[in-house]
Write a protein that holds these residues in place. Structure first.
Motif, PDB file in Angstrom:
ATOM      1  N   LEU A 180      59.004  62.437 -49.941  1.00  0.00           N
ATOM      2  CA  LEU A 180      59.163  62.946 -51.312  1.00  0.00           C
ATOM      3  C   LEU A 180      60.487  63.691 -51.474  1.00  0.00           C
ATOM      4  CD1 LEU A 180      55.553  64.268 -52.027  1.00  0.00           C
ATOM      5  CD2 LEU A 180      56.674  62.326 -53.154  1.00  0.00           C
ATOM      6  N   LEU A 181      60.872  64.472 -50.452  1.00  0.00           N
ATOM      7  CA  LEU A 181      62.149  65.186 -50.516  1.00  0.00           C
ATOM      8  C   LEU A 181      63.321  64.212 -50.556  1.00  0.00           C
ATOM      9  CD1 LEU A 181      61.542  68.130 -48.036  1.00  0.00           C
ATOM     10  CD2 LEU A 181      62.233  68.359 -50.433  1.00  0.00           C
ATOM     11  N   SER A 182      63.216  63.121 -49.810  1.00  0.00           N
ATOM     12  CA  SER A 182      64.272  62.113 -49.825  1.00  0.00           C
ATOM     13  C   SER A 182      64.394  61.470 -51.205  1.00  0.00           C
ATOM     14  CB  SER A 182      63.985  61.046 -48.760  1.00  0.00           C
ATOM     15  OG  SER A 182      64.938  60.009 -48.822  1.00  0.00           O
ATOM     16  N   VAL A 183      63.249  61.134 -51.811  1.00  0.00           N
ATOM     17  CA  VAL A 183      63.267  60.572 -53.169  1.00  0.00           C
ATOM     18  C   VAL A 183      63.852  61.587 -54.147  1.00  0.00           C
ATOM     19  CG1 VAL A 183      61.847  59.759 -55.080  1.00  0.00           C
ATOM     20  CG2 VAL A 183      61.342  59.003 -52.763  1.00  0.00           C
ATOM     21  N   LEU A 184      63.457  62.859 -54.001  1.00  0.00           N
ATOM     22  CA  LEU A 184      63.977  63.902 -54.880  1.00  0.00           C
ATOM     23  C   LEU A 184      65.498  63.987 -54.778  1.00  0.00           C
ATOM     24  CD1 LEU A 184      62.910  66.315 -56.739  1.00  0.00           C
ATOM     25  CD2 LEU A 184      63.464  67.756 -54.775  1.00  0.00           C
ATOM     26  N   ALA A 185      66.020  63.909 -53.552  1.00  0.00           N
ATOM     27  CA  ALA A 185      67.469  63.948 -53.360  1.00  0.00           C
ATOM     28  C   ALA A 185      68.147  62.777 -54.067  1.00  0.00           C
ATOM     29  CB  ALA A 185      67.792  63.926 -51.870  1.00  0.00           C
ATOM     30  N   GLU A 186      67.541  61.599 -53.951  1.00  0.00           N
ATOM     31  CA  GLU A 186      68.098  60.407 -54.594  1.00  0.00           C
ATOM     32  C   GLU A 186      68.069  60.540 -56.114  1.00  0.00           C
ATOM     33  OE1 GLU A 186      67.198  55.593 -54.491  1.00  0.00           O
ATOM     34  OE2 GLU A 186      66.422  56.884 -52.874  1.00  0.00           O
ATOM     35  N   GLN A 187      66.947  61.040 -56.652  1.00  0.00           N
ATOM     36  CA  GLN A 187      66.825  61.204 -58.100  1.00  0.00           C
ATOM     37  C   GLN A 187      67.771  62.277 -58.619  1.00  0.00           C
ATOM     38  OE1 GLN A 187      62.630  62.031 -58.102  1.00  0.00           O
ATOM     39  NE2 GLN A 187      62.088  59.944 -58.736  1.00  0.00           N
ATOM     40  N   ALA A 188      67.969  63.346 -57.849  1.00  0.00           N
ATOM     41  CA  ALA A 188      68.890  64.403 -58.269  1.00  0.00           C
ATOM     42  C   ALA A 188      70.313  63.873 -58.345  1.00  0.00           C
ATOM     43  CB  ALA A 188      68.815  65.583 -57.299  1.00  0.00           C
ATOM     44  N   GLN A 189      70.678  63.000 -57.410  1.00  0.00           N
ATOM     45  CA  GLN A 189      72.013  62.399 -57.461  1.00  0.00           C
ATOM     46  C   GLN A 189      72.185  61.529 -58.696  1.00  0.00           C
ATOM     47  OE1 GLN A 189      73.005  60.425 -53.751  1.00  0.00           O
ATOM     48  NE2 GLN A 189      72.443  62.225 -52.545  1.00  0.00           N
TER      49      GLN A 189
ATOM     50  N   ALA B  73      68.055  66.552 -49.210  1.00  0.00           N
ATOM     51  CA  ALA B  73      68.330  65.496 -48.233  1.00  0.00           C
ATOM     52  C   ALA B  73      68.365  66.054 -46.815  1.00  0.00           C
ATOM     53  CB  ALA B  73      69.642  64.800 -48.565  1.00  0.00           C
ATOM     54  N   LEU B  74      68.957  67.240 -46.648  1.00  0.00           N
ATOM     55  CA  LEU B  74      68.984  67.862 -45.326  1.00  0.00           C
ATOM     56  C   LEU B  74      67.572  68.215 -44.866  1.00  0.00           C
ATOM     57  CD1 LEU B  74      72.109  70.213 -45.546  1.00  0.00           C
ATOM     58  CD2 LEU B  74      71.909  68.039 -44.317  1.00  0.00           C
ATOM     59  N   GLU B  75      66.748  68.740 -45.785  1.00  0.00           N
ATOM     60  CA  GLU B  75      65.359  69.070 -45.435  1.00  0.00           C
ATOM     61  C   GLU B  75      64.582  67.810 -45.067  1.00  0.00           C
ATOM     62  OE1 GLU B  75      63.210  71.599 -48.147  1.00  0.00           O
ATOM     63  OE2 GLU B  75      65.036  72.694 -48.676  1.00  0.00           O
TER      64      GLU B  75
ATOM     65  N   ALA C 120      59.570  65.236 -62.341  1.00  0.00           N
ATOM     66  CA  ALA C 120      58.218  64.792 -61.996  1.00  0.00           C
ATOM     67  C   ALA C 120      58.006  64.826 -60.483  1.00  0.00           C
ATOM     68  CB  ALA C 120      57.972  63.389 -62.534  1.00  0.00           C
ATOM     69  N   THR C 121      58.991  64.381 -59.719  1.00  0.00           N
ATOM     70  CA  THR C 121      58.878  64.413 -58.257  1.00  0.00           C
ATOM     71  C   THR C 121      58.884  65.850 -57.746  1.00  0.00           C
ATOM     72  OG1 THR C 121      59.967  62.264 -58.082  1.00  0.00           O
ATOM     73  CG2 THR C 121      59.926  63.620 -56.100  1.00  0.00           C
ATOM     74  N   LYS C 122      59.690  66.696 -58.338  1.00  0.00           N
ATOM     75  CA  LYS C 122      59.710  68.110 -57.948  1.00  0.00           C
ATOM     76  C   LYS C 122      58.342  68.744 -58.192  1.00  0.00           C
ATOM     77  CE  LYS C 122      62.193  71.114 -60.331  1.00  0.00           C
ATOM     78  NZ  LYS C 122      63.353  71.900 -60.825  1.00  0.00           N
ATOM     79  N   ASN C 123      57.691  68.333 -59.276  1.00  0.00           N
ATOM     80  CA  ASN C 123      56.353  68.847 -59.587  1.00  0.00           C
ATOM     81  C   ASN C 123      55.332  68.386 -58.543  1.00  0.00           C
ATOM     82  OD1 ASN C 123      54.738  70.366 -61.521  1.00  0.00           O
ATOM     83  ND2 ASN C 123      53.754  68.413 -61.991  1.00  0.00           N
ATOM     84  N   LEU C 124      55.454  67.142 -58.087  1.00  0.00           N
ATOM     85  CA  LEU C 124      54.569  66.648 -57.033  1.00  0.00           C
ATOM     86  C   LEU C 124      54.733  67.466 -55.752  1.00  0.00           C
ATOM     87  CD1 LEU C 124      54.775  62.739 -57.184  1.00  0.00           C
ATOM     88  CD2 LEU C 124      52.822  64.173 -57.770  1.00  0.00           C
ATOM     89  N   LEU C 125      55.959  67.749 -55.407  1.00  0.00           N
ATOM     90  CA  LEU C 125      56.221  68.528 -54.200  1.00  0.00           C
ATOM     91  C   LEU C 125      55.656  69.937 -54.307  1.00  0.00           C
ATOM     92  CD1 LEU C 125      59.859  67.355 -53.481  1.00  0.00           C
ATOM     93  CD2 LEU C 125      58.074  67.509 -51.741  1.00  0.00           C
ATOM     94  N   ARG C 126      55.741  70.498 -55.488  1.00  0.00           N
ATOM     95  CA  ARG C 126      55.291  71.874 -55.686  1.00  0.00           C
ATOM     96  C   ARG C 126      53.773  71.992 -55.739  1.00  0.00           C
ATOM     97  NH1 ARG C 126      58.176  72.821 -59.812  1.00  0.00           N
ATOM     98  NH2 ARG C 126      56.617  72.474 -61.434  1.00  0.00           N
ATOM     99  N   LYS C 127      53.119  71.019 -56.375  1.00  0.00           N
ATOM    100  CA  LYS C 127      51.687  71.145 -56.648  1.00  0.00           C
ATOM    101  C   LYS C 127      50.785  70.266 -55.796  1.00  0.00           C
ATOM    102  CE  LYS C 127      52.313  72.535 -61.475  1.00  0.00           C
ATOM    103  NZ  LYS C 127      51.951  72.237 -62.884  1.00  0.00           N
ATOM    104  N   GLY C 128      51.369  69.275 -55.115  1.00  0.00           N
ATOM    105  CA  GLY C 128      50.541  68.334 -54.375  1.00  0.00           C
ATOM    106  C   GLY C 128      50.263  68.779 -52.946  1.00  0.00           C
TER     107      GLY C 128
ATOM    108  N   ARG D  86      50.335  58.564 -48.841  1.00  0.00           N
ATOM    109  CA  ARG D  86      51.577  58.295 -48.124  1.00  0.00           C
ATOM    110  C   ARG D  86      52.392  57.156 -48.734  1.00  0.00           C
ATOM    111  NH1 ARG D  86      49.324  55.546 -42.496  1.00  0.00           N
ATOM    112  NH2 ARG D  86      48.345  53.703 -43.457  1.00  0.00           N
ATOM    113  N   SER D  87      51.755  56.351 -49.605  1.00  0.00           N
ATOM    114  CA  SER D  87      52.469  55.244 -50.249  1.00  0.00           C
ATOM    115  C   SER D  87      53.311  55.705 -51.445  1.00  0.00           C
ATOM    116  CB  SER D  87      51.478  54.176 -50.719  1.00  0.00           C
ATOM    117  OG  SER D  87      50.642  54.689 -51.753  1.00  0.00           O
ATOM    118  N   ILE D  88      53.085  56.924 -51.907  1.00  0.00           N
ATOM    119  CA  ILE D  88      53.738  57.397 -53.134  1.00  0.00           C
ATOM    120  C   ILE D  88      55.262  57.473 -52.998  1.00  0.00           C
ATOM    121  CG2 ILE D  88      53.954  59.356 -54.719  1.00  0.00           C
ATOM    122  CD1 ILE D  88      51.467  57.635 -55.144  1.00  0.00           C
ATOM    123  N   PRO D  89      55.832  58.014 -51.907  1.00  0.00           N
ATOM    124  CA  PRO D  89      57.300  58.049 -51.823  1.00  0.00           C
ATOM    125  C   PRO D  89      57.951  56.670 -51.976  1.00  0.00           C
ATOM    126  CG  PRO D  89      56.376  59.522 -50.196  1.00  0.00           C
ATOM    127  CD  PRO D  89      55.221  58.761 -50.791  1.00  0.00           C
TER     128      PRO D  89
END
Length: 311
Positions: free
Chosen positions: A73-82, A108-110, A55-63, A20-23
């Motif tokens: 993780l989705l929030s971080v992904l949204a930030e990184q995509a921006q 971000a919506l998810e 890398a974050t997208k891969n974590l979401l897919r495989k973790g 849970r500390s990863i995000p």
């Protein structure tokens, strides 16, 4: 012998457990890497930011993770995509930027992160301004609604100043002023609430610069020039791309006010500052000013700047 990957009871590779500390750790890393944008252009930073996003997208897919960790993780992904989308935009790759902004909005919506969802729309509006001004205003307006009045003050200030910019480009002076006033009111709040790192650069100087840009776009040089002159006098040259961009609006306002020599001198500074920056935007922004200056070739400062532009 190489280590064997753990497998599940079905014989498939086991999904690694994401702590849970990863995000939070990823968000801090994203914040550190964001500082690269202060001194480098998108042509230099895009691959770095895209790699972080992938890398974050891969974590979401495989973790494997809890629902709360997944939202983080989705929030971080949204930030990184921006951030990756911004770098693509700065490098002139608009189709990639659009895809990343749209991906960011969905993530971000998810994640139920409405400030980030609003900012994704804000980026899309900023990109659309050149091609479809009415659509840009509509999207920028929706970005403010999406973030809502509960968003941190820095977020509301950013989204309203971007709304002001969309209105200015569309020629809506009254709406521009109202949006700038809303941004100023948000910045004036002092509730002590924490601000997301992605808006820490939004301060009074930034709002002054946007105000000057808006009045330049609305062809009000008497309003634009004093604001831009004042704030850019203390702007560090190490932020070469941004200073070059902001000076391009000052040059534009000088030209609109009939100050041809001043416009030429400032346009020359834009060329100097942007020479080694991997961003297409400063040269694109100053190109119309240079074109208008060709009618004044007899002036020495104009001749010098036009010669520099040809190098």
């Amino acid at each position: 012998m190489p280590a064997r990957r753990a497998t599940s009871a079905t014989g498939r590779p086991a999904r690694s457990q994401i702590d849970r500390s990863i995000p939070d750790a990823l968000r801090q890393r994203t914040a550190r890497l964001r500082r690269l944008d202060d001194v480098l252009g998108g042509g230099d930073t895009f691959s770095v930011y895209l790699g972080e996003y992938e890398a974050t997208k891969n974590l979401l897919r495989k973790g494997s993770y809890t629902e709360a960790t997944g939202r983080g993780l989705l929030s971080v992904l949204a930030e990184q995509a921006q951030q990756a989308g911004w770098a693509a935009f700065d490098a002139g790759n608009h189709s990639v930027a659009t895809r990343l902004y749209e991906t960011s909005h969905k993530a971000a919506l998810e994640a139920a992160d409405t400030p980030l969802a609003g900012n994704a729309l804000c980026f899309l509006a900023y990109q659309k301004i050149g091609a479809d001004r009415r659509s840009a205003v509509d999207i920028a307006t929706e970005s403010c609604r999406t973030a809502d009045t509960d968003a941190p003050r820095g977020v509301r200030a950013l989204l309203h100043e971007r709304l002001a910019w969309a209105h200015a480009v569309a020629g809506n002076a009254d709406e521009t002023e109202r949006a700038l006033n809303a941004a100023e009111a948000a910045l004036a709040e002092s509730d002590g609430a924490p601000q997301p790192d992605w808006v820490t650069w939004v301060d009074r100087d930034e709002l002054c610069i946007m105000t000057g840009r808006c009045w330049t776009e609305l062809r009000r040089p008497l309003r634009a020039v004093p604001i831009l002159q004042s704030v850019l006098a203390g702007f560090d040259d190490t932020h070469a791309r941004d200073k070059a961009l902001y000076l391009s609006w000052l040059a534009d306002s000088y030209l609109a006010g009939g100050e041809i020599e001043q416009a030429a001198v400032v346009a020359g500074r834009v060329l100097d500052l942007s020479a080694e920056v991997a961003s297409v935007r400063p040269r694109q922004r100053i190109a119309p000013v240079l074109q208008q200056l060709t009618a004044h070739r007899e002036i020495a400062s104009v001749t010098e700047t036009l010669e520099e532009a040809r190098r």
